[in-house]
Design a protein around this motif. Structure first.
Motif, PDB file in Angstrom:
ATOM      1  N   GLY A  21     -20.876 -70.141  54.341  1.00 57.59           N
ATOM      2  CA  GLY A  21     -20.402 -69.792  53.020  1.00 57.59           C
ATOM      3  C   GLY A  21     -20.778 -69.099  51.674  1.00 57.59           C
ATOM      4  N   THR A  22     -21.688 -67.714  52.521  1.00 60.49           N
ATOM      5  CA  THR A  22     -22.116 -66.796  51.415  1.00 60.49           C
ATOM      6  C   THR A  22     -20.921 -66.412  51.023  1.00 60.49           C
ATOM      7  N   ILE A  23     -20.793 -65.601  49.789  1.00 69.76           N
ATOM      8  CA  ILE A  23     -19.238 -64.786  49.361  1.00 69.76           C
ATOM      9  C   ILE A  23     -20.606 -63.120  49.389  1.00 69.76           C
ATOM     10  N   LEU A  24     -20.570 -62.167  49.861  1.00 72.37           N
ATOM     11  CA  LEU A  24     -21.131 -61.403  49.359  1.00 72.37           C
ATOM     12  C   LEU A  24     -20.277 -59.666  49.108  1.00 72.37           C
ATOM     13  N   ILE A  25     -21.599 -59.154  47.957  1.00 74.13           N
ATOM     14  CA  ILE A  25     -20.347 -58.310  46.608  1.00 74.13           C
ATOM     15  C   ILE A  25     -20.791 -56.972  47.518  1.00 74.13           C
ATOM     16  N   PHE A  26     -19.760 -55.917  47.867  1.00 71.96           N
ATOM     17  CA  PHE A  26     -20.216 -54.560  47.914  1.00 71.96           C
ATOM     18  C   PHE A  26     -19.502 -54.824  46.279  1.00 71.96           C
ATOM     19  N   HIS A  27     -19.466 -52.511  46.422  1.00 69.14           N
ATOM     20  CA  HIS A  27     -18.849 -52.320  45.211  1.00 69.14           C
ATOM     21  C   HIS A  27     -18.443 -50.647  46.428  1.00 69.14           C
ATOM     22  N   ASP A  28     -16.474 -50.571  46.615  1.00 69.57           N
ATOM     23  CA  ASP A  28     -15.905 -49.260  47.132  1.00 69.57           C
ATOM     24  C   ASP A  28     -15.989 -48.363  45.652  1.00 69.57           C
ATOM     25  N   GLY A  29     -16.558 -48.916  44.402  1.00 66.91           N
ATOM     26  CA  GLY A  29     -16.418 -48.215  43.598  1.00 66.91           C
ATOM     27  C   GLY A  29     -17.507 -48.378  43.130  1.00 66.91           C
ATOM     28  N   ARG A  30     -17.060 -47.273  41.238  1.00 63.18           N
ATOM     29  CA  ARG A  30     -18.342 -47.735  40.209  1.00 63.18           C
ATOM     30  C   ARG A  30     -17.378 -47.864  38.716  1.00 63.18           C
ATOM     31  N   GLU A  31     -17.015 -49.322  38.851  1.00 61.89           N
ATOM     32  CA  GLU A  31     -17.311 -49.436  37.263  1.00 61.89           C
ATOM     33  C   GLU A  31     -15.246 -49.134  37.654  1.00 61.89           C
ATOM     34  N   ALA A  32     -15.081 -48.487  36.784  1.00 55.01           N
ATOM     35  CA  ALA A  32     -13.256 -47.270  36.867  1.00 55.01           C
ATOM     36  C   ALA A  32     -14.139 -45.881  36.739  1.00 55.01           C
ATOM     37  N   ARG A  33     -14.897 -45.537  37.976  1.00 54.44           N
ATOM     38  CA  ARG A  33     -15.503 -44.038  37.271  1.00 54.44           C
ATOM     39  C   ARG A  33     -15.298 -43.532  38.645  1.00 54.44           C
ATOM     40  N   GLY A  34     -15.261 -44.415  40.055  1.00 48.40           N
ATOM     41  CA  GLY A  34     -14.871 -44.073  41.670  1.00 48.40           C
ATOM     42  C   GLY A  34     -16.029 -43.783  41.909  1.00 48.40           C
ATOM     43  N   GLY A  35     -16.081 -42.438  42.507  1.00 46.27           N
ATOM     44  CA  GLY A  35     -17.442 -41.539  42.623  1.00 46.27           C
ATOM     45  C   GLY A  35     -17.811 -42.631  44.738  1.00 46.27           C
ATOM     46  N   PRO A  36     -19.051 -41.420  44.720  1.00 46.08           N
ATOM     47  CA  PRO A  36     -19.184 -41.683  46.384  1.00 46.08           C
ATOM     48  C   PRO A  36     -19.983 -43.221  46.264  1.00 46.08           C
ATOM     49  N   ARG A  37     -19.508 -43.560  47.327  1.00 44.04           N
ATOM     50  CA  ARG A  37     -19.546 -44.784  48.436  1.00 44.04           C
ATOM     51  C   ARG A  37     -19.882 -45.383  49.840  1.00 44.04           C
ATOM     52  N   ASP A  38     -20.244 -43.794  49.987  1.00 45.89           N
ATOM     53  CA  ASP A  38     -20.765 -43.374  51.737  1.00 45.89           C
ATOM     54  C   ASP A  38     -21.624 -44.456  52.296  1.00 45.89           C
ATOM     55  N   GLN A  39     -22.765 -44.839  51.378  1.00 45.16           N
ATOM     56  CA  GLN A  39     -23.524 -45.406  52.053  1.00 45.16           C
ATOM     57  C   GLN A  39     -23.374 -46.982  52.090  1.00 45.16           C
ATOM     58  N   SER A  40     -22.503 -47.975  51.325  1.00 50.58           N
ATOM     59  CA  SER A  40     -21.698 -48.796  51.021  1.00 50.58           C
ATOM     60  C   SER A  40     -20.794 -49.064  52.217  1.00 50.58           C
ATOM     61  N   VAL A  41     -19.628 -48.459  52.989  1.00 47.66           N
ATOM     62  CA  VAL A  41     -18.759 -47.929  53.645  1.00 47.66           C
ATOM     63  C   VAL A  41     -19.812 -47.712  54.851  1.00 47.66           C
ATOM     64  N   ALA A  42     -20.648 -47.250  55.291  1.00 41.13           N
ATOM     65  CA  ALA A  42     -21.102 -47.158  56.784  1.00 41.13           C
ATOM     66  C   ALA A  42     -22.122 -48.286  56.920  1.00 41.13           C
ATOM     67  N   ALA A  43     -22.322 -49.376  55.431  1.00 47.26           N
ATOM     68  CA  ALA A  43     -23.393 -50.021  55.734  1.00 47.26           C
ATOM     69  C   ALA A  43     -22.509 -51.309  57.237  1.00 47.26           C
ATOM     70  N   ILE A  44     -21.027 -51.317  56.718  1.00 44.81           N
ATOM     71  CA  ILE A  44     -19.811 -52.565  56.777  1.00 44.81           C
ATOM     72  C   ILE A  44     -20.292 -52.608  57.884  1.00 44.81           C
ATOM     73  N   GLY A  45     -19.678 -51.277  59.324  1.00 46.13           N
ATOM     74  CA  GLY A  45     -19.639 -52.015  60.714  1.00 46.13           C
ATOM     75  C   GLY A  45     -21.369 -52.685  61.103  1.00 46.13           C
ATOM     76  N   PRO A  46     -21.961 -51.462  60.917  1.00 49.74           N
ATOM     77  CA  PRO A  46     -23.774 -52.757  62.305  1.00 49.74           C
ATOM     78  C   PRO A  46     -22.747 -54.074  60.812  1.00 49.74           C
ATOM     79  N   LEU A  47     -23.214 -54.632  59.858  1.00 53.84           N
ATOM     80  CA  LEU A  47     -23.282 -55.837  59.519  1.00 53.84           C
ATOM     81  C   LEU A  47     -22.599 -56.322  60.032  1.00 53.84           C
ATOM     82  N   ILE A  48     -21.308 -56.360  60.239  1.00 52.39           N
ATOM     83  CA  ILE A  48     -20.429 -57.135  60.624  1.00 52.39           C
ATOM     84  C   ILE A  48     -20.583 -57.139  62.233  1.00 52.39           C
ATOM     85  N   GLU A  49     -20.660 -56.491  63.065  1.00 51.17           N
ATOM     86  CA  GLU A  49     -21.524 -56.538  64.418  1.00 51.17           C
ATOM     87  C   GLU A  49     -23.109 -57.002  64.502  1.00 51.17           C
ATOM     88  N   ARG A  50     -24.006 -56.803  63.427  1.00 53.53           N
ATOM     89  CA  ARG A  50     -25.117 -58.143  63.490  1.00 53.53           C
ATOM     90  C   ARG A  50     -24.669 -59.469  63.250  1.00 53.53           C
TER      91      ARG A  50
END
Ligand SMILES: [Zn+2]
Length: 238
Positions: free
Chosen positions: A187-216
């Motif tokens: 039932g957990t609702i996990l919060i990640f960020h594909d941006g930062r507020e309204a500014r955007g910016g690099p999100r490489d680590q968040s994107v890279a975390a998702i595939g391994p998380l889904i697999e685990r």
């Protein structure tokens, strides 16, 4: 003893602050942060997008693993990347509202926070033909006037669990994966960020975390769904 009234006042202010921002505070009304699932099913959510190229990379990661997620988008970012908003919806993910400007000062009082909510609804409708029914307030700020405005506009407020307390600052992807996996319950609702507020910016680590998380989590028997499905409510207003 003479300091007690000031201390008490500060305590009240501090308590008010904490209760208005804490992810699990229910003091101003229902603020769902998880579903009532007993089965191992969770919802991945992404805030502060769209933000390219990261949102599109996420779409690829999710499509490759046949996972649906929920994107709480900022209206100003949607104006910046309108095609991405359409891509998210066409891929079967759920679109939720996460304010127009993600500006803290616009939440301090009415009527500006209402404009934040309505303006984004109009943008999402103009881009996709749908009107979100889910709203995640910036900073999870759920002052009473925010809650009452959401009710007036038929929006369901949604909280969640931060995948990692510093995810917004992009610690290593392995840390994000480990933290999110550790925090996950049915039932957990996990919060990640594909941006930062309204500014955007690099999100490489968040994107890279998702595939391994889904697999685990898949290895642990988890399935993935959208917030509306997890909470048993509608994703969109008719
Ligand atoms: Zn946000």
């Amino acid at each position: 003893m003479r300091r007690w009234p000031l201390g008490a006042a500060l305590a009240v202010v501090g308590l008010g602050y904490m209760t208005a921002f804490r992810p699990r505070s229910q003091i101003f009304g229902p603020f769902p942060f998880e579903g009532g699932a007993v089965d191992p099913v969770i919802a991945l959510t992404f805030d502060d997008g769209p933000n390219e190229p990261y949102t599109s990379r996420l779409l690829t990661v999710l499509a490759d693993r046949n996972v649906q997620a929920t994107f709480f988008m900022v209206g100003r970012c949607a104006e910046r990347y309108p095609a991405t908003v359409r891509d998210v919806v066409q891929a079967g993910h759920v679109l939720g509202n996460h304010s127009y400007s993600h500006s803290f000062t616009r939440y301090a009082k009415q009527p500006r926070q209402e404009v934040e909510i309505i303006r984004s609804q109009e943008i999402f409708y103009s881009l996709t033909g749908i009107t979100p029914a889910l709203y995640r307030p910036p900073w999870l700020c759920h002052w009473p006037w925010v809650m009452s405005t959401l009710r007036q506009h038929g929006l369901q407020v949604v909280s969640g669990t931060f995948a990692h307390p510093l995810e917004i600052f992009q610690p290593a992807a392995t840390k994000l994966t480990d933290s999110a996996a550790r925090l996950t319950r049915p039932g957990t609702i996990l919060i990640f960020h594909d941006g930062r507020e309204a500014r955007g910016g690099p999100r490489d680590q968040s994107v890279a975390a998702i595939g391994p998380l889904i697999e685990r989590l898949t290895d642990r028997g988890y399935r993935f769904t959208t917030v509306d499905q997890l909470l048993g409510i509608s994703a969109y207003r008719i």
